[in-house]
Design an enzyme around this catalytic site. Structure first.
Site, PDB file in Angstrom:
ATOM      1  N   ASP A 253       0.849  -1.193   0.000  1.00 56.33           N
ATOM      2  CA  ASP A 253       0.000   0.000   0.000  1.00 56.33           C
ATOM      3  C   ASP A 253       0.882   1.239   0.000  1.00 56.33           C
ATOM      4  O   ASP A 253       0.614   2.225   0.675  1.00 56.33           O
ATOM      5  CB  ASP A 253      -0.928  -0.013   1.228  1.00 56.33           C
ATOM      6  CG  ASP A 253      -1.994   1.089   1.165  1.00 56.33           C
ATOM      7  OD1 ASP A 253      -2.286   1.570   0.044  1.00 56.33           O
ATOM      8  OD2 ASP A 253      -2.515   1.485   2.218  1.00 56.33           O
ATOM      9  N   TYR A 257       0.948   8.782   0.333  1.00 56.57           N
ATOM     10  CA  TYR A 257       0.102   8.852   1.538  1.00 56.57           C
ATOM     11  C   TYR A 257       0.720   8.097   2.712  1.00 56.57           C
ATOM     12  O   TYR A 257       0.354   8.321   3.851  1.00 56.57           O
ATOM     13  CB  TYR A 257      -1.283   8.247   1.270  1.00 56.57           C
ATOM     14  CG  TYR A 257      -2.140   9.080   0.358  1.00 56.57           C
ATOM     15  CD1 TYR A 257      -3.062   9.982   0.886  1.00 56.57           C
ATOM     16  CD2 TYR A 257      -2.027   8.978  -1.022  1.00 56.57           C
ATOM     17  CE1 TYR A 257      -3.865  10.753   0.054  1.00 56.57           C
ATOM     18  CE2 TYR A 257      -2.817   9.745  -1.865  1.00 56.57           C
ATOM     19  CZ  TYR A 257      -3.731  10.631  -1.320  1.00 56.57           C
ATOM     20  OH  TYR A 257      -4.510  11.393  -2.145  1.00 56.57           O
ATOM     21  N   ASN A 258       1.612   7.179   2.417  1.00 61.99           N
ATOM     22  CA  ASN A 258       2.203   6.374   3.493  1.00 61.99           C
ATOM     23  C   ASN A 258       3.702   6.612   3.648  1.00 61.99           C
ATOM     24  O   ASN A 258       4.449   5.715   4.034  1.00 61.99           O
ATOM     25  CB  ASN A 258       1.889   4.885   3.276  1.00 61.99           C
ATOM     26  CG  ASN A 258       0.478   4.557   3.742  1.00 61.99           C
ATOM     27  OD1 ASN A 258      -0.020   5.162   4.700  1.00 61.99           O
ATOM     28  ND2 ASN A 258      -0.166   3.607   3.085  1.00 61.99           N
ATOM     29  N   ASP A 270       2.856   2.171   7.676  1.00 63.59           N
ATOM     30  CA  ASP A 270       1.616   1.478   7.302  1.00 63.59           C
ATOM     31  C   ASP A 270       1.865   0.157   6.563  1.00 63.59           C
ATOM     32  O   ASP A 270       1.536   0.015   5.386  1.00 63.59           O
ATOM     33  CB  ASP A 270       0.761   2.440   6.445  1.00 63.59           C
ATOM     34  CG  ASP A 270      -0.723   2.107   6.535  1.00 63.59           C
ATOM     35  OD1 ASP A 270      -1.065   1.142   7.241  1.00 63.59           O
ATOM     36  OD2 ASP A 270      -1.526   2.806   5.890  1.00 63.59           O
TER      37      ASP A 270
HETATM   38  N1  ADP Z   1       5.154   7.290  13.669  1.00 61.93           N
HETATM   39  C1  ADP Z   1       4.326   8.268  13.323  1.00 61.93           C
HETATM   40  N2  ADP Z   1       4.594   9.559  13.649  1.00 61.93           N
HETATM   41  C2  ADP Z   1       3.749  10.544  13.287  1.00 61.93           C
HETATM   42  N3  ADP Z   1       2.601  10.366  12.620  1.00 61.93           N
HETATM   43  C3  ADP Z   1       2.269   9.113  12.268  1.00 61.93           C
HETATM   44  C4  ADP Z   1       3.112   8.003  12.592  1.00 61.93           C
HETATM   45  N4  ADP Z   1       2.539   6.867  12.119  1.00 61.93           N
HETATM   46  C5  ADP Z   1       1.396   7.260  11.519  1.00 61.93           C
HETATM   47  N5  ADP Z   1       1.221   8.598  11.598  1.00 61.93           N
HETATM   48  C6  ADP Z   1       0.060   9.371  11.070  1.00 61.93           C
HETATM   49  O1  ADP Z   1      -1.099   8.559  11.143  1.00 61.93           O
HETATM   50  C7  ADP Z   1      -1.657   8.378   9.837  1.00 61.93           C
HETATM   51  C8  ADP Z   1      -2.234   6.974   9.727  1.00 61.93           C
HETATM   52  O2  ADP Z   1      -1.220   5.995   9.902  1.00 61.93           O
HETATM   53  P1  ADP Z   1      -1.120   4.725   8.965  1.00 61.93           P
HETATM   54  O3  ADP Z   1      -0.107   3.815   9.556  1.00 61.93           O
HETATM   55  O4  ADP Z   1      -0.902   5.179   7.563  1.00 61.93           O
HETATM   56  O5  ADP Z   1      -2.553   4.050   9.156  1.00 61.93           O
HETATM   57  P2  ADP Z   1      -3.843   3.939   8.178  1.00 61.93           P
HETATM   58  O6  ADP Z   1      -3.974   2.476   7.980  1.00 61.93           O
HETATM   59  O7  ADP Z   1      -4.952   4.512   8.972  1.00 61.93           O
HETATM   60  O8  ADP Z   1      -3.536   4.681   6.918  1.00 61.93           O
HETATM   61  C9  ADP Z   1      -0.524   8.664   8.886  1.00 61.93           C
HETATM   62  O9  ADP Z   1      -0.981   9.122   7.641  1.00 61.93           O
HETATM   63  C10 ADP Z   1       0.238   9.746   9.608  1.00 61.93           C
HETATM   64  O10 ADP Z   1      -0.384  11.006   9.406  1.00 61.93           O
HETATM   65 MG    MG Z   2      -1.893   4.955   5.790  1.00 59.67          MG
END
Ligand code: ADP
Ligand code: MG
Length: 339
Positions: A253, A257-258, A270
């Site tokens: 994925d 965005y990730n 992610d």
């Molecule tokens: N380690 C981190 N530090 C800061 N922000 C984070 C971190 N991990 C995730 N995020 C924020 O949280 C959001 C969602 O995390 P993610 O792992 O992409 O889960 P999802 O499955 O909901 O997309 C990311 O887009 C980012 O904005």
């Molecule tokens: Mg994500």
């Protein structure tokens, strides 16, 4: 990490009840609609449990962030192990609530040597219908809460998993969380650009936080880069895709965005849907999609590369098993004649 065993039923009930996509009013309405004579007992149990958790909250885990009532229960239950292990002292804010998970900015316990940490709390509802995930899970082992592979010979677990019983769904859920956590661990160990993993729990992972006291790092898709920086960061993303592939995995994925950006550095995030490049027939197409999405973002930043060629080269180098080796493998199927 385990919750009390008696929790499993209540856990299921929270799963049913908690849907943060709904606002509080809707949540209350849907809860009320559940309270009819047949389910009265259930409703009472949930009410008692909610009180219990709020008491626990008063007893120590007091948080600054103000969650909705149903979010509170789920959030605290999920983060309690981190609090219990003195890794966090407070939840400061919701960074982002998505379809699959919510990520919170937390105050780290001083013993960690960190100031802030990020807690990703998984949304349970998704795991009620696992059909979407099948394509990613194909060719993937099932991981237990320690990140260890559950043996295909463990019939009890494998049957529950296949039949999607309540227990089986929990196994699937844990495996999903642990695939994300163990991938971050492996990449981090090898010097990959990922958050530093701190601890995994049944429904959440704790990792280094990227950003500052007030704002979390933006994702790449939220920002534009200078050309030079774009070139450098493109190479860095490719280095990480390659490192992951060398470990036998495709992100699954990956896109702007990730990938988080903070002070000139990026981290990939992610990973729960990582795809096994040796055991999944769709792995090559998924790798091509990941590379294409990354190239698409960087093309808008002035870095034009050919995703097809890059993915093809990577695949050939790390995932394609030469015919010679495949034949060698096949010979294992013919055991020597014992007579
Ligand atoms: N380690 C981190 N530090 C800061 N922000 C984070 C971190 N991990 C995730 N995020 C924020 O949280 C959001 C969602 O995390 P993610 O792992 O992409 O889960 P999802 O499955 O909901 O997309 C990311 O887009 C980012 O904005
Ligand atoms: Mg994500």
């Amino acid at each position: 990490m385990h919750f009390r065993d008696t929790y499993s039923d209540e856990y299921e009930m929270y799963e049913e009840m908690f849907d943060p996509v709904k606002n509080d009013r809707q949540a209350r309405r849907s809860r009320r609609s559940r309270i009819h004579p047949a389910s009265k007992e259930r409703a009472e149990i949930v009410a008692e449990l909610t009180d219990e958790i709020e008491t626990e909250l008063d007893g120590g885990f007091r948080i600054t962030y103000q969650p909705s009532k149903y979010e509170a229960t789920w959030l605290l239950q999920s983060l309690l192990p981190f609090y219990g292990q003195t890794l966090i002292t407070d939840v400061l804010a919701l960074i982002k609530g998505g379809k699959e998970a919510s990520v919170y900015r937390c105050r780290a316990h001083p013993s960690t040597g960190l100031d802030l940490v990020a807690a990703k709390v998984y949304r349970p509802r998704k795991f009620r219908s696992l059909s979407n995930d099948a394509v990613y899970r194909d060719g993937r082992t099932v991981l237990n809460e320690n990140g260890k592979e559950i043996k295909a010979t463990d019939e009890r677990v494998m049957r529950a998993f296949r039949q999607r019983t309540g227990f089986g769904l929990r196994v699937a859920h844990t495996s999903w969380v642990m695939h994300e956590y163990t991938t971050i661990e492996k990449l981090h160990e090898q010097g990959g650009a990922v958050p530093q993993p701190i601890l995994s729990a049944e429904n959440a992972i704790l990792m280094s936080y990227h950003g500052d006291e007030n704002v979390a790092a933006p994702t790449l898709h939220e920002i534009d880069l200078e050309r030079d920086e774009a070139e450098r960061l493109f190479d860095e993303v490719m280095r990480n895709i390659e490192m992951l592939l060398a470990l036998g995995w495709v992100h699954g994925d990956l896109s702007a965005y990730n990938i988080l950006y903070w002070e000139g550095e990026i981290v990939l995030i992610d990973f729960p849907q990582v795809v096994n490049c040796h055991g999944n027939d769709h792995a090559r197409a998924i790798l091509e999609r990941d590379v294409a999405r990354v190239c698409d973002y960087f093309a808008h930043q002035g870095v034009n590369r050919s995703p097809g060629k890059i993915a093809g080269r990577l695949w050939k180098r790390y995932a394609e098993i030469p015919l010679r080796d495949r034949l060698a493998d096949a010979s294992v199927d013919f055991p020597p004649d014992e007579d």
